[in-house]
Design an enzyme around this catalytic site. Structure first.
Site, PDB file in Angstrom:
ATOM      1  N   LYS A 153       0.812  -1.214   0.000  1.00 18.65           N
ATOM      2  CA  LYS A 153       0.000   0.000   0.000  1.00 18.65           C
ATOM      3  C   LYS A 153       0.847   1.266   0.000  1.00 18.65           C
ATOM      4  O   LYS A 153       0.453   2.287  -0.566  1.00 18.65           O
ATOM      5  CB  LYS A 153      -0.962  -0.009   1.181  1.00 18.65           C
ATOM      6  CG  LYS A 153      -2.114  -0.994   1.010  1.00 18.65           C
ATOM      7  CD  LYS A 153      -3.108  -0.872   2.136  1.00 18.65           C
ATOM      8  CE  LYS A 153      -4.340  -1.732   1.885  1.00 18.65           C
ATOM      9  NZ  LYS A 153      -4.035  -3.157   1.779  1.00 18.65           N
ATOM     10  N   GLU A 237      -3.815   6.768   7.748  1.00 19.20           N
ATOM     11  CA  GLU A 237      -4.254   7.836   6.855  1.00 19.20           C
ATOM     12  C   GLU A 237      -5.590   8.390   7.322  1.00 19.20           C
ATOM     13  O   GLU A 237      -6.249   7.812   8.198  1.00 19.20           O
ATOM     14  CB  GLU A 237      -4.377   7.322   5.419  1.00 19.20           C
ATOM     15  CG  GLU A 237      -5.430   6.256   5.240  1.00 19.20           C
ATOM     16  CD  GLU A 237      -5.404   5.631   3.858  1.00 19.20           C
ATOM     17  OE1 GLU A 237      -4.378   5.749   3.176  1.00 19.20           O
ATOM     18  OE2 GLU A 237      -6.409   5.012   3.473  1.00 19.20           O
ATOM     19  N   ASN A 272     -15.382  -4.078   6.882  1.00 27.06           N
ATOM     20  CA  ASN A 272     -14.573  -3.754   5.710  1.00 27.06           C
ATOM     21  C   ASN A 272     -14.641  -4.834   4.635  1.00 27.06           C
ATOM     22  O   ASN A 272     -13.810  -4.853   3.727  1.00 27.06           O
ATOM     23  CB  ASN A 272     -13.110  -3.505   6.093  1.00 27.06           C
ATOM     24  CG  ASN A 272     -12.961  -2.320   7.022  1.00 27.06           C
ATOM     25  OD1 ASN A 272     -13.467  -1.236   6.743  1.00 27.06           O
ATOM     26  ND2 ASN A 272     -12.289  -2.523   8.148  1.00 27.06           N
ATOM     27  N   GLU A 312      -9.479   0.778  -6.710  1.00 28.58           N
ATOM     28  CA  GLU A 312     -10.522   1.120  -5.753  1.00 28.58           C
ATOM     29  C   GLU A 312     -10.346   2.560  -5.272  1.00 28.58           C
ATOM     30  O   GLU A 312      -9.230   3.005  -4.986  1.00 28.58           O
ATOM     31  CB  GLU A 312     -10.496   0.154  -4.568  1.00 28.58           C
ATOM     32  CG  GLU A 312     -10.705  -1.299  -5.001  1.00 28.58           C
ATOM     33  CD  GLU A 312     -10.982  -2.220  -3.835  1.00 28.58           C
ATOM     34  OE1 GLU A 312     -10.823  -1.786  -2.674  1.00 28.58           O
ATOM     35  OE2 GLU A 312     -11.367  -3.375  -4.088  1.00 28.58           O
ATOM     36  N   GLU A 325      -6.643   1.540  -3.212  1.00 25.79           N
ATOM     37  CA  GLU A 325      -5.687   0.483  -3.501  1.00 25.79           C
ATOM     38  C   GLU A 325      -5.994  -0.089  -4.877  1.00 25.79           C
ATOM     39  O   GLU A 325      -7.054   0.173  -5.456  1.00 25.79           O
ATOM     40  CB  GLU A 325      -5.749  -0.632  -2.457  1.00 25.79           C
ATOM     41  CG  GLU A 325      -7.067  -1.379  -2.406  1.00 25.79           C
ATOM     42  CD  GLU A 325      -7.084  -2.457  -1.338  1.00 25.79           C
ATOM     43  OE1 GLU A 325      -6.004  -2.795  -0.819  1.00 25.79           O
ATOM     44  OE2 GLU A 325      -8.179  -2.967  -1.023  1.00 25.79           O
ATOM     45  N   ASN A 327      -6.187  -3.809  -6.790  1.00 27.93           N
ATOM     46  CA  ASN A 327      -6.171  -5.260  -6.673  1.00 27.93           C
ATOM     47  C   ASN A 327      -5.729  -5.857  -7.998  1.00 27.93           C
ATOM     48  O   ASN A 327      -6.413  -5.701  -9.018  1.00 27.93           O
ATOM     49  CB  ASN A 327      -7.555  -5.782  -6.286  1.00 27.93           C
ATOM     50  CG  ASN A 327      -7.922  -5.404  -4.865  1.00 27.93           C
ATOM     51  OD1 ASN A 327      -7.172  -5.671  -3.943  1.00 27.93           O
ATOM     52  ND2 ASN A 327      -9.056  -4.757  -4.693  1.00 27.93           N
TER      53      ASN A 327
END
Length: 714
Positions: A153, A237, A272, A312, A325, A327
């Site tokens: 990330k 963040e 999540n 995303e 992020e 994928n």
């Protein structure tokens, strides 16, 4: 229903697929693709529904498939679907599906030319892709560099910045410890998100709104990340308040062509993890969609991306969007994009891996209608905890003859399968497609009502309730939807007066059918004179208990049918339901409804209505009189006991016998499906006994720990 003995026959006609018309105009490309050479044999390095999904496209393309399976999956659907199967180890994923050596041996043994990794497991493992390349085997996914960069990330965030992609404010580095996390959180401003640098799928993520939550969240997120991906580095963040989770599907080839297949809205989440997805989003306009798509393409080009991938974003109320992020794999929710674009994403992945250019250009991609996907899980919908067990009944709402030609079900199970504690508890992905969003939602509601699953708890009650919530119907959703709509957790559906009457009428009909079958309800002389059949009326007076309320009911039986009078109000019911059927399809007062029959205990019927379980007690007048004299059962207090809320493994124990603990303090950490769950003290008191030890496997409702009762401490 599916039984093991006829799976081979049924697999010739794959269930759960429907086709949408392609938006592209260059029809000659299809003919060219049919003549293309790709691979003779592909190994699918995965299990469950995604392995079955990949196999269907391979079969359409004339490609032979190899399944890998663990000991626990030797009789699973994906193992039966494949042309060949290789056992790769014991049930634990680390010893089988994550065992690179075993999978590489399976490739050698079968001569597979390529590997499709599905999602999860080794799908985003750069080392696995590297080892395949050294062995001369094609990896049906992106290049190693893209996996490496986008899998971290921190590195992906820096790459996004260089590619001029919008990013979320935060700390550009790894958080050293909990105290540094608190210091950084104060600088960034609460709320903040702690998340694993190498995580994904909701693993290793915690939202913190104050210093204490940051400290606790750091520890829990770090433990989850270490267990799930063997990397406990954390980032921090800004947490975007009232965010929408919207992602862009991209496709890219080795010739430098990159396109985006529009967006998917994935805001309905719990812990999540996504619950319901749809395409397109109700929120985006064409300009925002284009801007997000272009930024996704820019990011893909920055890492020389090829194959399918998903970028995303978090989108705020003003349609500002921020990179979350990327994928580097096929997404769970890819079917809704396939429905609205007509693109077989798996097919394009295979073609690209074989060196062919994409079959589509950006101009070919449009939006055909609306698609919604609901993830059907084996879980307790009120606790949001996994459920395990044997699927004693499994009937899918599928097929044109049953009125479900716009429904697709991607699954890896069949009737008789076992949902185990070793893997993700997904039963299936239920996808509906229609001209409009409401059409797709109506189809989804009906399909959920008809979906018959017995043997395990499942989340259909929650799914059914979500899609009828006013905010959801209006498209007014955020990633906090579930916690806002269900602040005390999902407690089941509260029946309206009309819905209660529907359920009472259905229960009484079932009761009468049973009485008729035993010849105790209708007297034989009812059938003596045919000319008088319509005039013959038999009335049975009943008392029905539903949700602690008693209702006086008259079942009025004639040769032409049955009518139910509930509290002096007449309710008509028209159905062909018969004893032994698990599903009643009925017209009740002019409305089509589905009521599922689960079981009967004496006069108590266990039914499902709108997905939820209800117990309906149906008594005749004599039974009702006796029932009124029965004492209520007293509840035995278990407040001093800590029971396992789900099957799992006890990772750590934070207390000892004799300890004085405060209510709400962490007693132990339970792990299931790679998720870490803290078990909190239900009361303030002294620990009397601990029944388990670390690394023990436990089942649902196993006794873990016992407190001394208050009178024992006085």
């Amino acid at each position: 229903m599916l039984s093991l003995c006829n799976i081979r026959r049924l697999l010739k006609f794959p269930k759960g697929t429907f086709h949408t018309s392609k938006t592209r105009t260059a029809s000659t490309r299809t003919d060219e693709a049919n003549a293309e050479k790709t691979f003779d044999k592909i190994l699918i390095a995965n299990r469950g529904e995604i392995a079955c999904r990949v196999m269907r496209t391979c079969r359409d393309m004339g490609i032979r498939t190899v399944a890998v399976y663990s000991d626990a999956d030797s009789q699973s659907l994906h193992t039966w679907m494949a042309d060949e199967g290789v056992n790769v180890g014991p049930a634990l994923a680390t010893d089988s599906y994550l065992n690179m050596d075993a999978i590489l041996r399976a490739i050698d043994k079968t001569g597979a030319q390529a590997v499709h990794p599905g999602y999860g497991f080794l799908s985003e493992n750069q080392r696995f892709a590297e080892r395949l390349a050294k062995q001369g085997v094609a990896f049906i996914g992106p290049k190693q560099h893209a996996i490496d960069v986008m899998g971290d990330k921190l590195a992906s965030k820096r790459t996004a910045m260089k590619a001029q992609v919008n990013i979320i404010p935060g700390f550009d580095g790894i958080v050293k410890d909990a105290e540094e996390a608190v210091s950084l959180a104060r600088e960034i401003g609460y709320p903040v998100m702690l998340k694993a640098s190498a995580g994904g799928g909701g693993k290793g993520m915690r939202v913190a709104w104050n210093d204490d939550e940051t400290r606790q969240g750091f520890v829990l997120a770090q433990e989850e990340a270490k267990t799930a991906v063997k990397d406990d580095r954390l980032l921090i963040e800004k947490f975007i308040d009232k965010p929408r989770h919207i992602e862009i599907q991209i496709l890219a080839d080795e010739q430098g062509n990159t396109i985006y297949l529009n967006e998917r809205e994935c805001s309905i989440q719990r812990r999540n993890q996504k619950v319901i997805e749809e395409a397109p989003s109700t929120f985006l306009d064409q300009d925002t969609r284009k801007a997000m798509g272009q930024q996704a393409v820019m990011l893909a080009k920055a890492v020389d991306y090829c194959s399918a991938g998903t970028v995303e974003f978090l989108v705020d109320s003003q349609k500002n969007f921020y990179f979350l992020e990327m994928n580097t794999r096929l997404q769970v929710e890819h079917p809704i994009t396939e429905c609205t674009t007509g693109v077989d994403i798996v097919k394009e992945m295979i073609r690209v891996a074989a060196g062919h250019p994409l079959s589509y250009t950006q101009e070919d991609i449009g939006i055909n209608g609306w698609a919604v996907e609901a993830r059907v899980y084996a879980e307790d919908p009120e606790k949001f905890l996994p459920s395990t067990g044997y699927l004693s009944t499994y009937i899918e709402p599928i097929g044109k003859a049953a009125g479900f030609d716009n429904v697709r079900i991607d699954t890896g199970i069949f009737e008789g399968s076992t949902i185990s504690m070793y893997y993700d508890p997904m039963i299936s992905k239920l996808i509906t497609h229609g001209p409009t969003r409401q059409d797709a939602l109506n189809s989804l509601a009906k399909a959920l009502d008809y979906y018959t699953i017995r043997g395990v708890n499942h989340n259909i009650p929650l799914l059914r309730d979500i899609i009828t919530q006013p905010q959801f119907v209006q498209g007014d959703i955020t990633t906090k939807f579930i916690e806002e709509v269900y602040p005390n957790g999902f407690q089941g559906r509260v029946l309206t007066e009309m819905e209660s009457k529907q359920l009472i009428a259905a229960a009484c009909y079932m009761h009468v059918e049973r009485e008729d079958a035993s010849s105790s309800f209708v007297e034989n002389d009812r059938y003596d004179v045919e000319s008088e059949l319509e005039d013959q009326v038999v009335i049975k007076e009943l008392v029905v208990k539903l949700e602690d309320k008693l209702h006086k009911v008259k079942a009025i039986s004639t040769f032409t049918g049955l009518k139910i009078q509930i509290n002096n109000e007449l309710v008509t019911i028209d159905t062909d339901w018969r004893l032994g059927s698990p599903l009643m399809k009925a017209n009740i007062n002019g409305q089509q409804v589905a009521v599922q029959f689960e079981k009967r205990n004496g006069q108590l019927l266990h039914l499902r209505h709108y997905g939820n379980k209800y117990s309906v007690l149906v008594l005749d007048s004599q039974q009702a009189e006796l029932y009124s004299h029965m004492p209520e059962k007293s509840d035995v207090s278990v407040a001093h006991l800590v029971l396992a809320p789900m099957p799992g493994v006890v990772k750590t124990i934070h207390c000892a016998v004799g300890d004085e603990v405060e209510e709400g303090s962490t007693l132990m950490i339970l792990e299931a499906m790679k998720m870490q769950m803290p078990l909190l003290a239900p009361m303030t008191g002294k620990i009397k006994e601990i029944k388990i030890k670390e690394n023990d496997s436990v089942m649902d409702e196993d006794l873990l720990l016992e407190f001394e009762l208050p009178q024992q401490t006085s």
